[in-house]
Design a protein around this motif. Structure first.
Motif, short mmCIF file in Angstrom:
data_model
loop_
_atom_site.label_atom_id
_atom_site.label_comp_id
_atom_site.label_asym_id
_atom_site.label_seq_id
_atom_site.Cartn_x
_atom_site.Cartn_y
_atom_site.Cartn_z
N TYR A 1 35.93 48.59 40.30
CA TYR A 1 36.39 49.78 41.01
C TYR A 1 37.58 50.41 40.28
CZ TYR A 1 38.62 52.80 44.37
OH TYR A 1 39.21 53.89 44.96
N ILE A 2 38.55 49.57 39.93
CA ILE A 2 39.74 50.07 39.25
C ILE A 2 39.37 50.71 37.92
CG2 ILE A 2 41.86 49.35 38.07
CD1 ILE A 2 42.19 47.28 40.38
N SER B 96 34.57 38.97 44.44
CA SER B 96 35.48 40.00 44.97
C SER B 96 36.40 40.52 43.87
CB SER B 96 36.31 39.43 46.12
OG SER B 96 35.47 39.11 47.20
N ASN B 97 36.91 39.61 43.05
CA ASN B 97 37.77 40.00 41.94
C ASN B 97 37.02 40.90 40.96
OD1 ASN B 97 38.88 39.56 39.08
ND2 ASN B 97 40.55 38.82 40.41
N MET C 159 34.40 42.83 41.59
CA MET C 159 34.15 44.13 42.21
C MET C 159 35.42 44.98 42.23
SD MET C 159 30.98 44.44 43.00
CE MET C 159 30.66 43.62 41.46
N GLU C 160 36.57 44.37 42.50
CA GLU C 160 37.82 45.11 42.50
C GLU C 160 38.13 45.65 41.11
OE1 GLU C 160 42.53 44.52 43.61
OE2 GLU C 160 41.14 42.88 43.99
N ASN C 161 37.93 44.82 40.10
CA ASN C 161 38.18 45.27 38.73
C ASN C 161 37.22 46.38 38.32
OD1 ASN C 161 40.43 43.81 37.54
ND2 ASN C 161 39.22 41.99 38.02
#
Length: 79
Positions: free
Chosen positions: A53-54, A46-47, A49-51
C-alpha cells in the motif's frame, strides 16, 4: 525461503505452521502440477500488504522518505 513437498506437508502440517511462525519465513509447498502454494504467518502477510500500500501511493511514499531523511539529520516533523 523454505520449501517442502505437499506429501511432507500433509503428514505434519502443524510442524510446518510452527516453523513459519517461529522463523518469520514463508514456506513454499511444492506440488506435482507446478502450481505451488506459499504459506506465511498473518503478521508477515499484514506487513507485506502494508508495504504494498505504501509503495503504491507515490505521494505518501515520497513524504515518508523525506521524513526519514529529515530524521537522520536530526530534524523533527514538528519544527
Amino acid at each position: 525461503m523454505a520449501a517442502t513437498s505437499y506429501s511432507n506437508f500433509k503428514n505434519n502440517p502443524e510442524k510446518y505452521f510452527e516453523k513459519v511462525i517461529q522463523n518469520c519465513e514463508p514456506l513454499i509447498v511444492t506440488r506435482k502440477n507446478d502450481e505451488n502454494i506459499v504459506i506465511m504467518s498473518e503478521d508477515e502477510y499484514s506487513n507485506l500488504m502494508e508495504n504494498l500500500y505504501i509503495m503504491s501511493n507515490n505521494d505518501y511514499y515520497n513524504e515518508l522518505i523525506q521524513r526519514k531523511i529529515e530524521a537522520s539529520r536530526g530534524k523533527s516533523g514538528n519544527s
